[in-house]
Design a protein around this motif. Structure first.
Motif, PDB file in Angstrom:
ATOM      1  N   TYR A  10      17.843  14.756  33.248  1.00 14.65           N
ATOM      2  CA  TYR A  10      17.165  16.033  33.038  1.00 14.65           C
ATOM      3  C   TYR A  10      15.755  16.048  33.623  1.00 14.65           C
ATOM      4  O   TYR A  10      15.155  17.104  33.749  1.00 14.65           O
ATOM      5  CB  TYR A  10      17.077  16.352  31.546  1.00 14.65           C
ATOM      6  N   SER A  11      15.228  14.869  33.935  1.00 13.08           N
ATOM      7  CA  SER A  11      13.863  14.806  34.451  1.00 13.08           C
ATOM      8  C   SER A  11      13.696  13.622  35.388  1.00 13.08           C
ATOM      9  O   SER A  11      14.533  12.713  35.441  1.00 13.08           O
ATOM     10  CB  SER A  11      12.848  14.720  33.300  1.00 13.08           C
ATOM     11  N   VAL A  12      12.607  13.665  36.123  1.00  9.38           N
ATOM     12  CA  VAL A  12      12.224  12.577  37.027  1.00  9.38           C
ATOM     13  C   VAL A  12      10.807  12.171  36.662  1.00  9.38           C
ATOM     14  O   VAL A  12       9.942  13.023  36.456  1.00  9.38           O
ATOM     15  CB  VAL A  12      12.275  13.032  38.502  1.00  9.38           C
ATOM     16  N   PHE A  35      17.961  21.930  28.514  1.00 11.95           N
ATOM     17  CA  PHE A  35      18.381  21.013  29.574  1.00 11.95           C
ATOM     18  C   PHE A  35      19.722  21.465  30.157  1.00 11.95           C
ATOM     19  O   PHE A  35      20.565  22.031  29.447  1.00 11.95           O
ATOM     20  CB  PHE A  35      18.542  19.590  29.035  1.00 11.95           C
ATOM     21  N   ILE A  36      19.938  21.172  31.434  1.00 11.57           N
ATOM     22  CA  ILE A  36      21.208  21.483  32.091  1.00 11.57           C
ATOM     23  C   ILE A  36      22.218  20.378  31.751  1.00 11.57           C
ATOM     24  O   ILE A  36      22.002  19.208  32.079  1.00 11.57           O
ATOM     25  CB  ILE A  36      21.046  21.562  33.627  1.00 11.57           C
ATOM     26  N   PRO A  37      23.330  20.691  31.065  1.00 11.05           N
ATOM     27  CA  PRO A  37      24.304  19.647  30.699  1.00 11.05           C
ATOM     28  C   PRO A  37      24.864  18.943  31.929  1.00 11.05           C
ATOM     29  O   PRO A  37      25.196  19.584  32.934  1.00 11.05           O
ATOM     30  CB  PRO A  37      25.403  20.435  29.969  1.00 11.05           C
ATOM     31  N   ASN A  38      24.949  17.609  31.870  1.00 10.39           N
ATOM     32  CA  ASN A  38      25.571  16.843  32.954  1.00 10.39           C
ATOM     33  C   ASN A  38      25.958  15.475  32.420  1.00 10.39           C
ATOM     34  O   ASN A  38      25.363  14.969  31.465  1.00 10.39           O
ATOM     35  CB  ASN A  38      24.639  16.727  34.164  1.00 10.39           C
ATOM     36  N   GLU A  39      26.976  14.877  33.055  1.00  5.98           N
ATOM     37  CA  GLU A  39      27.538  13.609  32.554  1.00  5.98           C
ATOM     38  C   GLU A  39      26.601  12.427  32.737  1.00  5.98           C
ATOM     39  O   GLU A  39      26.785  11.383  32.122  1.00  5.98           O
ATOM     40  CB  GLU A  39      28.878  13.314  33.246  1.00  5.98           C
TER      41      GLU A  39
END
Length: 470
Positions: free
Chosen positions: A402-404, A394-398
């Protein structure tokens, strides 16, 4: 009489030679000045291609066992996964997993299957051979009542498949060390239903067959596992033959299966065969660095199949199947792209590529548009998940986005379609549910669409959506 006696001697010599050919092969192979077995590039490629499914699953299953405290353990998800998940390439957070890691050498194990209030539940079983079995799923009408299933292997010492009072199902696994994975749609956007599903997951349990029958548990023998690798490539370089010998001793092979026969044939000259013991002092040696180089080439070759729509469509019906229902190309590809998944009857995993065929990269933003008629033909649900291409993480983000999809959240437009944005910043007017954040950098990206219980008749004409660069 002399002719008969001479003929008898000749036949005896031929028989003795034939019986000892396999056992002596490792003593007759040629080695180079470094002590490495001399193999052609084609031989190395063949060995790696046929072994990759075993190396990948050894690495995955043993890492899971290590993570959750060993074998004969149960670990249940109660929270959706995030970017800290590093045990498997291309995981998903649209479903909860309960992982049961079983050592079946001494005793069989009983698993309780509770009733579930979920659109989708499946029970997936695989050994080190990476053949996938789904003995239970909501697609097949299961999980409508509580049931019990017992697992054993051909080598389980104290049980061989006989009927037991109170057991509803019996499953013979292909190996002694297996993963038994529940995959459950959690209905994360329905709080009350989500709570109920979590409670039902808590009812999953396991115990040895001896304990189930009110007897003293039978302790498993101590065993030393070869080291896992940070990646599969590490095993090919560092301890490939040791790992394969271990696997060969804990897998059931079928003499009538062509892939099994070919695998055993290419390892026999290296002294690796079922029932043998790996001794580093006497074992043949291979050039680990050379094997890694070949494995890296094969890895890249198969990873690129993700971006080939025709190849992806061809592989879809052939991946994650039982022994005898798949082929080397398909099982090699999924062992590299993302091990352990469901067959197409349960789920379909197409890659989302760019409209112009270029590699998706985090230096750019993208949009994926689907009209109501273009939405995935899912009888259960669908999701779209973003990963980095190199590792499949997964792309790290605050925002932990990660998905829809129905579980991670999505907002359809007024016409019943959807626009999904892959972007460093959320575009104005776009619902946060439909945004997949990226970090602006020169990083290649992958997007996997998961269609659970696809309508197979519609799947033949349905087109996988594409990403348009903004």
């Amino acid at each position: 009489m002399k002719k008969i006696k001479l003929l008898s001697i000749i036949l005896f010599v031929l028989f003795f030679t034939a019986c000892n050919t396999t056992s002596n092969k490792k003593n007759t192979v040629e080695t180079n000045e470094n002590g490495f077995v001399i193999l052609t590039d084609d031989q190395i490629d063949n060995i790696i291609r046929r072994a990759y499914q075993y190396v990948a699953l050894y690495n995955v299953n043993n890492k899971f066992a290590i993570t959750q405290g060993g074998w004969n353990t149960l670990h249940a998800d109660t929270k959706l996964k995030d970017h800290t998940m590093r045990d498997i390439a291309r995981p998903n957070n649209d479903s909860f997993y309960t992982g049961i890691m079983l050592d079946l050498r001494k005793d069989a194990f009983v698993v309780n299957l509770p009733k579930f209030d979920s659109k989708y539940v499946s029970l997936m079983v695989t050994a080190y051979d990476h053949y996938v079995y789904v003995p239970k799923s909501t697609r097949q009408g299961d999980f409508q009542k509580d049931e019990k299933i017992v697992f054993y292997s051909k080598r389980t010492e104290n049980y061989q498949g006989e009927s037991v009072a109170g057991i509803d199902n019996v499953f013979e696994a292909n190996g002694d060390f297996i993963s038994v994975i529940f995959r459950v749609m959690p209905h994360a956007n329905e709080p009350e239903r989500f709570k109920k599903v979590v409670e039902q997951i808590g009812q999953i349990s396991m115990q040895s067959l001896s304990e189930f029958q009110g007897k003293e548990p039978i302790p498993a023998n101590e065993i030393t596992f070869p080291e896992v690798g940070k990646t599969d490539l590490d095993i090919f370089e560092n301890n490939f033959l040791e790992v394969m010998q271990f696997i060969f001793n804990h897998i059931t092979f079928d003499d009538n299966d062509e892939m099994d026969r070919e695998l055993l044939a290419c390892f026999a000259p290296l002294g690796i065969a079922p029932g043998e013991t790996y001794d580093p002092k006497t074992a043949l040696k291979i050039d680990g660095k050379k094997f890694r180089q070949h494995a890296e080439k094969i890895h890249a070759e198969n990873l690129n199949k993700l971006t080939d729509p025709d190849m992806s469509a061809s592989l879809g019906p052939r991946v994650f199947k039982q022994k005898g229902q798949t082929d080397l190309e398909a099982i090699l590809a999924v062992s590299i792209i993302g091990p352990i998944g469901l067959p197409i009857e349960e789920a379909f995993y197409p890659a989302v590529n760019t409209a112009d065929g270029s590699q998706m990269n985090a230096m750019n933003d993208y949009v994926i548009k689907m009209t109501k008629k273009e939405l995935p033909p899912a009888r259960a649900f669908w999701s779209l998940t973003l990963y980095d291409k190199a590792n499949g993480f997964f792309i790290p983000n605050e925002w932990n986005k990660y998905s829809v999809g129905e579980n991670a959240g999505m907002k359809l437009n007024d016409e019943g379609g959807i626009e999904i944005y892959v972007a460093a910043e959320k575009p104005d007017g776009v619902p946060i549910e439909n945004w997949l954040p990226i970090n602006r950098s020169d990083e290649d990206l992958d997007i996997i669409l998961r269609v659970y219980v696809p309508e197979l008749d519609k799947l033949r004409s349905w087109k996988v959506p594409v990403a348009h660069k903004l």
